[in-house]
Design a protein around this motif. Structure first.
Motif, PDB file in Angstrom:
ATOM      1  N   THR A  54      22.934  39.653  27.831  1.00  0.00           N
ATOM      2  CA  THR A  54      23.729  38.758  28.678  1.00  0.00           C
ATOM      3  C   THR A  54      24.554  37.788  27.841  1.00  0.00           C
ATOM      4  N   GLN A  55      23.910  37.138  26.877  1.00  0.00           N
ATOM      5  CA  GLN A  55      24.605  36.098  26.116  1.00  0.00           C
ATOM      6  C   GLN A  55      25.643  36.652  25.144  1.00  0.00           C
ATOM      7  N   LEU A  56      25.375  37.834  24.563  1.00  0.00           N
ATOM      8  CA  LEU A  56      26.237  38.335  23.504  1.00  0.00           C
ATOM      9  C   LEU A  56      27.237  39.388  23.967  1.00  0.00           C
ATOM     10  N   LEU A  57      26.902  40.128  25.031  1.00  0.00           N
ATOM     11  CA  LEU A  57      27.762  41.235  25.456  1.00  0.00           C
ATOM     12  C   LEU A  57      28.404  41.030  26.820  1.00  0.00           C
ATOM     13  N   CYS A  58      27.879  40.106  27.620  1.00  0.00           N
ATOM     14  CA  CYS A  58      28.344  39.989  29.004  1.00  0.00           C
ATOM     15  C   CYS A  58      29.041  38.676  29.321  1.00  0.00           C
ATOM     16  N   THR A  59      29.105  37.765  28.379  1.00  0.00           N
ATOM     17  CA  THR A  59      29.850  36.531  28.615  1.00  0.00           C
ATOM     18  C   THR A  59      31.303  36.728  28.193  1.00  0.00           C
ATOM     19  N   TRP A  60      32.203  35.991  28.852  1.00  0.00           N
ATOM     20  CA  TRP A  60      33.639  36.136  28.626  1.00  0.00           C
ATOM     21  C   TRP A  60      34.179  34.926  27.877  1.00  0.00           C
ATOM     22  N   ASN A  61      35.040  35.207  26.892  1.00  0.00           N
ATOM     23  CA  ASN A  61      35.794  34.104  26.315  1.00  0.00           C
ATOM     24  C   ASN A  61      36.989  33.797  27.210  1.00  0.00           C
ATOM     25  N   ASP A  62      37.771  32.796  26.836  1.00  0.00           N
ATOM     26  CA  ASP A  62      38.871  32.371  27.715  1.00  0.00           C
ATOM     27  C   ASP A  62      39.886  33.486  27.943  1.00  0.00           C
ATOM     28  N   GLU A  63      40.173  34.259  26.906  1.00  0.00           N
ATOM     29  CA  GLU A  63      41.149  35.342  27.051  1.00  0.00           C
ATOM     30  C   GLU A  63      40.615  36.440  27.962  1.00  0.00           C
ATOM     31  N   GLN A  64      39.346  36.768  27.825  1.00  0.00           N
ATOM     32  CA  GLN A  64      38.756  37.802  28.685  1.00  0.00           C
ATOM     33  C   GLN A  64      38.706  37.341  30.134  1.00  0.00           C
ATOM     34  N   TYR A  65      38.354  36.074  30.332  1.00  0.00           N
ATOM     35  CA  TYR A  65      38.380  35.549  31.698  1.00  0.00           C
ATOM     36  C   TYR A  65      39.776  35.645  32.293  1.00  0.00           C
ATOM     37  N   ASP A  66      40.786  35.355  31.494  1.00  0.00           N
ATOM     38  CA  ASP A  66      42.153  35.405  32.006  1.00  0.00           C
ATOM     39  C   ASP A  66      42.535  36.823  32.417  1.00  0.00           C
ATOM     40  N   THR A  67      42.070  37.847  31.685  1.00  0.00           N
ATOM     41  CA  THR A  67      42.372  39.225  32.095  1.00  0.00           C
ATOM     42  C   THR A  67      41.727  39.530  33.445  1.00  0.00           C
ATOM     43  N   HIS A  68      40.521  39.010  33.654  1.00  0.00           N
ATOM     44  CA  HIS A  68      39.859  39.214  34.950  1.00  0.00           C
ATOM     45  C   HIS A  68      40.609  38.499  36.064  1.00  0.00           C
ATOM     46  N   ARG A  69      40.957  37.247  35.817  1.00  0.00           N
ATOM     47  CA  ARG A  69      41.651  36.474  36.853  1.00  0.00           C
ATOM     48  C   ARG A  69      42.940  37.157  37.273  1.00  0.00           C
ATOM     49  N   ARG A  70      43.719  37.603  36.313  1.00  0.00           N
ATOM     50  CA  ARG A  70      44.987  38.258  36.631  1.00  0.00           C
ATOM     51  C   ARG A  70      44.772  39.600  37.323  1.00  0.00           C
ATOM     52  N   ALA A  71      43.714  40.323  36.927  1.00  0.00           N
ATOM     53  CA  ALA A  71      43.419  41.590  37.601  1.00  0.00           C
ATOM     54  C   ALA A  71      43.032  41.350  39.055  1.00  0.00           C
ATOM     55  N   ALA A  72      42.190  40.332  39.298  1.00  0.00           N
ATOM     56  CA  ALA A  72      41.781  40.030  40.670  1.00  0.00           C
ATOM     57  C   ALA A  72      42.975  39.608  41.524  1.00  0.00           C
ATOM     58  N   GLU A  73      43.877  38.820  40.957  1.00  0.00           N
ATOM     59  CA  GLU A  73      45.079  38.423  41.692  1.00  0.00           C
ATOM     60  C   GLU A  73      45.949  39.637  42.023  1.00  0.00           C
ATOM     61  N   ALA A  74      46.070  40.553  41.064  1.00  0.00           N
ATOM     62  CA  ALA A  74      46.857  41.766  41.314  1.00  0.00           C
ATOM     63  C   ALA A  74      46.216  42.617  42.403  1.00  0.00           C
ATOM     64  N   LEU A  75      44.891  42.735  42.390  1.00  0.00           N
ATOM     65  CA  LEU A  75      44.203  43.518  43.414  1.00  0.00           C
ATOM     66  C   LEU A  75      44.400  42.898  44.797  1.00  0.00           C
ATOM     67  N   SER A  76      44.391  41.577  44.871  1.00  0.00           N
ATOM     68  CA  SER A  76      44.649  40.909  46.154  1.00  0.00           C
ATOM     69  C   SER A  76      46.051  41.240  46.655  1.00  0.00           C
ATOM     70  N   ASP A  77      47.016  41.236  45.745  1.00  0.00           N
ATOM     71  CA  ASP A  77      48.389  41.569  46.126  1.00  0.00           C
ATOM     72  C   ASP A  77      48.488  43.021  46.595  1.00  0.00           C
ATOM     73  N   ILE A  78      47.814  43.920  45.895  1.00  0.00           N
ATOM     74  CA  ILE A  78      47.835  45.339  46.268  1.00  0.00           C
ATOM     75  C   ILE A  78      47.227  45.540  47.648  1.00  0.00           C
ATOM     76  N   ARG A  79      46.161  44.820  47.926  1.00  0.00           N
ATOM     77  CA  ARG A  79      45.541  44.892  49.260  1.00  0.00           C
ATOM     78  C   ARG A  79      46.525  44.474  50.340  1.00  0.00           C
ATOM     79  N   GLU A  80      47.210  43.343  50.113  1.00  0.00           N
ATOM     80  CA  GLU A  80      48.152  42.856  51.111  1.00  0.00           C
ATOM     81  C   GLU A  80      49.288  43.851  51.325  1.00  0.00           C
ATOM     82  N   THR A  81      49.816  44.374  50.243  1.00  0.00           N
ATOM     83  CA  THR A  81      50.910  45.337  50.331  1.00  0.00           C
ATOM     84  C   THR A  81      50.472  46.610  51.040  1.00  0.00           C
TER      85      THR A  81
END
Length: 399
Positions: A138-165
């Motif tokens: 959990t601590q070494l392989l499953c935590t996200w740094n700031d850049e990794q979190y940003d990739t998730h955030r942008r992916a989730a936002e894109a998925l929300s847009d795809i759902r709406e479209t």
């Protein structure tokens, strides 16, 4: 390597462990492969990588595969015979009271029960107790740094847009008299993935009527239902950006295809699922605000109890949520589960996970799921990425 040896040794010291023994044979332990960064490298023999709490690590590898491994910190020992392997492993483990491996007593968390029983017995024969590596993972392989979190955030936002479209497109097509089935909707979702430069390990789910009552229904041409008036439409879409260290987003939304409103029974199930989702999120938020940890099973129980109180407990047939990963939407970290397992792993800072309760009633020709993504920010607490559904997304099928 996907972490530093210094960080691993710090966690080992905190846990009172003598070392972390990573082991794999022909891909049975993808966690170990992820840890040292060898991915899908073709290997046919056993290998071990031992990280002691102090000192340099050691790679124990078969002679015919020694050149295939990337440069790893520490030393390398080569073996050919079983005797050579056993002697070197015994020397590495000598004097160690306990070592961590991808193991859980009684297989209670199968997602990290990667090492076969015979290898666990072999390691124990050299003296140390074998304990679960879940804290290290959990601590070494499953935590996200700031850049990794940003990739998730942008992916989730894109998925929300795809759902709406996609839901808007479905409505336009139906009002134009175009007949659509689940495969058509899935293909539209995949078009959205391509437009947003997203990749996935499996096509998304589009399910209507009784197929929505099957949590892992996969649309296919032979079974695809046609979309009909007065029925549910569930879409479950997960994807990431095409980078090794990009984190997945994974969201599920519900639409109601009119023209009539959803019947009371279906609407009650929908409200129960939304309430269960929010009960789990509220528990996580309240624990963070009070400085108290929350384990995966507790969040599951909050959602499950709410849905059961609403009369749909027997229809909620899977865990409440899963860890979000990099290679797959399903990571190795803590899950929200008190049904299939009793997951006592803590939802630690910088992990991401889903909350996705459901109610599945295929005999009544419907199923419901609502899925959100949560990131445990160490300062701000749980952050939800992607739009949170609060009501039906209504699709009007008639001009």
């Amino acid at each position: 390597m996907n972490f530093s040896i210094a960080d691993a040794q710090r966690v080992l010291a905190e846990l009172g462990l003598g070392g972390w023994l990573l082991y794999d044979f022909q891909g049975q332990n993808p966690t170990a492969r992820q840890a040292i960064g060898i991915g899908a490298l073709h290997l046919t023999r056993r290998w071990f990588y031992f990280i002691p709490v102090e000192g340099q690590p050691t790679l124990l590898v078969h002679h015919i595969e020694r050149a295939q491994f990337p440069a790893l910190p520490g030393q390398q020992h080569v073996f050919s015979s079983k005797e050579e392997m056993g002697e070197t492993l015994a020397a590495l483990l000598r004097g160690r009271t306990a070592v961590a491996m991808e193991y859980f007593p009684m297989g209670s968390i199968p997602y990290l029960s990667r090492v076969d029983a015979g290898t666990v017995e072999l390691v124990r024969s050299f003296g140390p107790e074998v304990r679960s590596s879940h804290e290290l993972v959990t601590q070494l392989l499953c935590t996200w740094n700031d850049e990794q979190y940003d990739t998730h955030r942008r992916a989730a936002e894109a998925l929300s847009d795809i759902r709406e479209t996609t839901f808007a497109w479905v409505g336009e097509q139906l009002r134009a008299g175009v007949r659509l089935n689940e495969m058509d909707v899935q293909n539209k979702l995949l078009e959205g993935f391509a437009a947003h430069a997203l990749v996935t390990d499996h096509p998304p789910i589009a399910a209507t009527r009784a197929h929505a009552g099957d949590p892992h229904y996969a649309p296919n041409p032979a079974q695809a239902f046609e979309l009909q008036p007065n029925s549910v439409l569930l879409i479950d879409l997960w994807a990431k950006f095409d980078q090794v260290d990009a984190a997945y987003g994974d969201l599920t939304y519900m639409a109601w295809i009119g023209p009539e409103p959803a019947p009371p029974r279906i609407d009650a199930a929908f409200r129960a699922v939304l309430g269960g989702r929010d009960a789990a999120l509220n528990l996580i938020r309240s624990r963070f605000e009070s400085g108290q940890p929350v384990q995966g099973w507790e969040a599951d129980r909050a959602a499950r109890d709410f849905i059961a109180a609403a009369g749909f407990g027997q229809a909620f047939t899977h865990r409440t949520g899963h860890n979000l990963g990099f290679a797959s939407a399903h990571g190795d970290g803590p899950h929200l589960d008190d049904l299939e397992t009793h997951d006592e792993r803590t939802l630690t800072p910088r992990v991401g996970f889903t909350i996705e309760p459901g109610a599945y009633l295929p005999d009544e020709d419907f199923g419901i799921r609502s899925e959100i993504n949560v990131y445990m920010d160490p300062v701000r607490g749980p952050i939800v990425n992607g739009e949170i559904q609060t009501d039906w997304m209504v699709i009007e099928p008639l001009p």
